[in-house]
Design an enzyme around this catalytic site. Structure first.
Site, PDB file in Angstrom:
ATOM      1  N   GLU A  23       0.821  -1.218   0.000  1.00  0.00           N
ATOM      2  CA  GLU A  23       0.000   0.000   0.000  1.00  0.00           C
ATOM      3  C   GLU A  23       0.854   1.267   0.000  1.00  0.00           C
ATOM      4  O   GLU A  23       0.342   2.357   0.268  1.00  0.00           O
ATOM      5  CB  GLU A  23      -0.955   0.025   1.209  1.00  0.00           C
ATOM      6  N   HIS A  80      -2.946   2.201   8.465  1.00  0.00           N
ATOM      7  CA  HIS A  80      -4.037   1.417   7.877  1.00  0.00           C
ATOM      8  C   HIS A  80      -4.204   0.126   8.667  1.00  0.00           C
ATOM      9  O   HIS A  80      -3.213  -0.502   9.032  1.00  0.00           O
ATOM     10  CB  HIS A  80      -3.726   1.102   6.417  1.00  0.00           C
ATOM     11  N   HIS A  92      -7.503  -3.109  10.012  1.00  0.00           N
ATOM     12  CA  HIS A  92      -8.788  -3.769   9.748  1.00  0.00           C
ATOM     13  C   HIS A  92      -9.569  -3.975  11.045  1.00  0.00           C
ATOM     14  O   HIS A  92      -9.832  -5.117  11.424  1.00  0.00           O
ATOM     15  CB  HIS A  92      -8.543  -5.146   9.109  1.00  0.00           C
ATOM     16  N   GLU A 108     -17.853  11.847  22.285  1.00  0.00           N
ATOM     17  CA  GLU A 108     -16.534  12.382  21.891  1.00  0.00           C
ATOM     18  C   GLU A 108     -16.337  12.440  20.372  1.00  0.00           C
ATOM     19  O   GLU A 108     -15.445  13.141  19.903  1.00  0.00           O
ATOM     20  CB  GLU A 108     -15.404  11.562  22.518  1.00  0.00           C
TER      21      GLU A 108
END
Ligand SMILES: [Zn+2]
Length: 271
Positions: free
Chosen positions: A116, A139, A141, A169
């Site tokens: 990526e 990045h 998951h 928040e």
């Protein structure tokens, strides 16, 4: 020359990847981080003239020419970074023409930066235009945000407003909302360009059925953003099947913005 294994940026990467793995955000080889380094800090721990390898880029990264980044490796597991930093990440420097990068440290077993990398570099370029203090792209998951992209409308305004309502928040932490991309093939320039387009005015972008990109001026800020979005998604996935008796209204969200002196994304609140 200082010992790079004691560099604060190496330790920060080790601590953060271990933490993300423990949270279940980075199964197998999932997830990647890149971190723009202060040049003086990088050069205190490595020789800028010793280039181990040079690898090509197939897009123009010249806005980052000369910049150093520490980046996690492709195909490697976050759970192993702290135990063997030199094989699981490395320091790169973008070549002056922006069409390649030098590896100055790490990727010691012949590995290379995350697949990526185009998305990371395009995101850094986009965020630096919006915020010169920007440094980190992350990045991963996380379970609930990933799940939510299957069951929630992917419209950015609708998605953002649901997240804002899931925890007080949220609007304070990401008043600009979240960017959302539909499912796309990952690891290429097209998803990088689409993400960078969104990330210039959102610090968080979701990839449907895949995961999340978070950015920040510090590792804590990028991590905290993802943590906050994931907590909101967890609330949504927990209560989604239950009748909702009350929530946070738009006037209440506006009151929060007023109290914390922040500007919510224009047009999102009906007040
Ligand atoms: Zn991923």
């Amino acid at each position: 020359m200082n010992n790079i294994f004691e560099a604060p940026f190496v330790k920060e990467m080790c601590d953060t990847t271990a933490n993300m793995y423990r949270l279940g955000w980075d199964e197998r080889n999932g997830g990647n981080i890149s971190y723009l380094l202060d040049p003086a800090m990088a050069e205190a721990y490595l020789d800028p003239k010793t280039v181990l390898r040079t690898l090509p880029l197939d897009f123009d990264a010249s806005p980052l020419a000369g910049r150093y980044l520490i980046v996690t490796a492709t195909g490697k597991y976050f759970k192993n970074v702290a135990g063997c930093p030199q094989n699981n990440m490395g320091v790169i420097r973008i070549r002056p023409d922006g069409k390649a990068y030098d590896i100055l440290w790490g990727f010691a077993d012949g590995s290379r930066p995350t697949s990526e990398l185009p998305t990371h570099l395009m995101n850094h370029i986009a965020r630096l235009k919006a915020d010169p203090e920007h440094r980190v792209v992350m990045h991963c998951h996380p379970l609930n945000i990933l799940a939510m992209t299957y069951v929630h409308d992917l419209d950015e305004k609708a998605f953002t407003k649901t997240l804002w309502r899931m925890s007080t928040e949220c609007i304070v932490v990401f008043p600009e909302g979240v960017g959302v991309l539909p499912w796309m093939v990952c690891g290429n320039d097209a998803i990088g360009e689409a993400t960078a387009k969104k990330i210039k005015d959102h610090r968080v972008v979701l990839w449907a059925a895949h995961g999340i990109f978070g950015t920040g001026e510090t590792m804590d800020e990028a991590f905290g953003l993802i943590e906050t979005v994931e907590k909101a998604a967890q609330v949504f996935m927990t209560i989604g099947q239950m009748p909702i008796r009350q929530s946070i209204t738009d006037p209440q969200l506006a009151d929060l913005c007023h109290a914390f002196k922040i500007q919510p994304r224009a047009g999102y609140l009906n007040v």
